[in-house]
Design a protein around this motif. Structure first.
Motif, PDB file in Angstrom:
ATOM      1  N   MET A   1       0.848  -1.181   0.000  1.00  5.73           N
ATOM      2  CA  MET A   1       0.000   0.000   0.000  1.00  5.73           C
ATOM      3  C   MET A   1       0.889   1.238   0.000  1.00  5.73           C
ATOM      4  SD  MET A   1      -3.477   0.770   1.969  1.00  5.73           S
ATOM      5  CE  MET A   1      -3.103   1.055   3.657  1.00  5.73           C
ATOM      6  N   VAL A  43      -5.193   5.813   5.484  1.00  8.58           N
ATOM      7  CA  VAL A  43      -5.993   4.957   4.600  1.00  8.58           C
ATOM      8  C   VAL A  43      -7.178   5.759   4.063  1.00  8.58           C
ATOM      9  CG1 VAL A  43      -7.358   2.834   4.446  1.00  8.58           C
ATOM     10  CG2 VAL A  43      -5.317   2.900   5.892  1.00  8.58           C
ATOM     11  N   GLY A  81      -6.110   1.933  -6.906  1.00  7.23           N
ATOM     12  CA  GLY A  81      -5.956   0.861  -5.948  1.00  7.23           C
ATOM     13  C   GLY A  81      -7.021  -0.199  -6.052  1.00  7.23           C
ATOM     14  N   ARG A  82      -7.126  -0.927  -4.954  1.00  7.48           N
ATOM     15  CA  ARG A  82      -8.078  -2.028  -4.835  1.00  7.48           C
ATOM     16  C   ARG A  82      -8.999  -1.692  -3.670  1.00  7.48           C
ATOM     17  NH1 ARG A  82      -7.610  -5.439  -8.640  1.00  7.48           N
ATOM     18  NH2 ARG A  82      -8.261  -7.245  -7.479  1.00  7.48           N
ATOM     19  N   GLN A  84     -12.078  -2.532  -0.898  1.00  6.57           N
ATOM     20  CA  GLN A  84     -12.709  -3.555  -0.066  1.00  6.57           C
ATOM     21  C   GLN A  84     -14.013  -2.954   0.451  1.00  6.57           C
ATOM     22  OE1 GLN A  84     -10.504  -4.508   3.477  1.00  6.57           O
ATOM     23  NE2 GLN A  84     -11.844  -6.202   4.006  1.00  6.57           N
ATOM     24  N   ARG A 115     -13.020   0.779   1.699  1.00  7.78           N
ATOM     25  CA  ARG A 115     -11.627   1.013   2.104  1.00  7.78           C
ATOM     26  C   ARG A 115     -10.763   0.806   0.866  1.00  7.78           C
ATOM     27  NH1 ARG A 115      -6.943  -1.646   3.592  1.00  7.78           N
ATOM     28  NH2 ARG A 115      -5.914  -0.828   5.457  1.00  7.78           N
ATOM     29  N   GLU A 117      -7.066   0.250  -0.776  1.00  8.43           N
ATOM     30  CA  GLU A 117      -5.642  -0.067  -0.667  1.00  8.43           C
ATOM     31  C   GLU A 117      -4.981   0.592  -1.867  1.00  8.43           C
ATOM     32  OE1 GLU A 117      -2.592  -3.780  -1.066  1.00  8.43           O
ATOM     33  OE2 GLU A 117      -4.550  -4.184  -0.190  1.00  8.43           O
ATOM     34  N   THR A 118      -4.277   1.690  -1.634  1.00  7.21           N
ATOM     35  CA  THR A 118      -3.682   2.440  -2.737  1.00  7.21           C
ATOM     36  C   THR A 118      -2.455   1.716  -3.284  1.00  7.21           C
ATOM     37  OG1 THR A 118      -2.485   3.788  -1.130  1.00  7.21           O
ATOM     38  CG2 THR A 118      -4.515   4.705  -2.003  1.00  7.21           C
ATOM     39  N   THR A 119      -2.430   1.550  -4.596  1.00 12.04           N
ATOM     40  CA  THR A 119      -1.295   0.908  -5.262  1.00 12.04           C
ATOM     41  C   THR A 119      -0.470   1.908  -6.060  1.00 12.04           C
ATOM     42  OG1 THR A 119      -2.725   0.332  -7.129  1.00 12.04           O
ATOM     43  CG2 THR A 119      -2.446  -1.343  -5.403  1.00 12.04           C
TER      44      THR A 119
END
Length: 158
Positions: A1, A43, A81-82, A84, A115, A117-119
């Motif tokens: 992340m 986050v 990102g991804r 959730q 939420r 998750e930054t990529t």
């Protein structure tokens, strides 16, 4: 992340409105405005207040792209990102839902919390930053766009 810096967090808070892109089942883009994007302990989260297509898309394909721009500073960030999707009962869901209701009123529905998750995080800069010769200061740019939008800062602004 990827880490969210203090500047990124400040832009998210000042901009208020962000745009979240997801992918529809047919592969076309879905773009949804969000005023609930926030940063908590580094986050990114946003609330599903009226975003059934966004949540459906994220449950099927968690790829997300979020653009946040401070319209007066003419700069911001792109967060990829991804996602959730969190449901009631999750601690992070409760934290974000409580925040939304405190800011907007208890009648605001929060069906889910997302939420991120930054990529990847990249800066977004308008041509006002890139092509000005000589370069203009951030204060000059802010004053220019306050005038352009007919806005007067409440206090302490440029």
């Amino acid at each position: 992340m990827r880490d969210i810096t203090a500047d990124m967090e400040a832009i998210v808070e000042r901009a208020i409105l962000s745009f979240v892109a997801t992918v529809n089942a047919d592969g076309t883009p879905n773009l949804s405005p969000k005023a609930s994007l926030t940063v908590v302990q580094g986050v990114l989260y946003f609330a599903d207040i009226a975003s059934p297509a966004t949540v459906t898309n994220l449950k099927r394909n968690p790829a997300v792209d979020i653009n946040v721009v401070d319209i007066f500073e003419r700069r911001g960030y792109r967060f990829k990102g991804r996602a959730q999707v969190l449901a009631p009962g999750d601690a992070a869901y409760s934290m974000i839902a409580d925040r939304v209701r405190t800011m907007n009123g208890p009648e605001y529905p929060v069906d889910h919390v997302v939420r991120i998750e930054t990529t990847s995080i990249t800066p977004l800069l308008s041509p006002a930053h890139v092509f000005a010769d000589p370069p203009r200061s951030q204060d000059e740019i802010r004053r220019t766009y306050y005038r352009k939008y007919g806005v007067k800062p409440e206090s302490g602004g440029a």
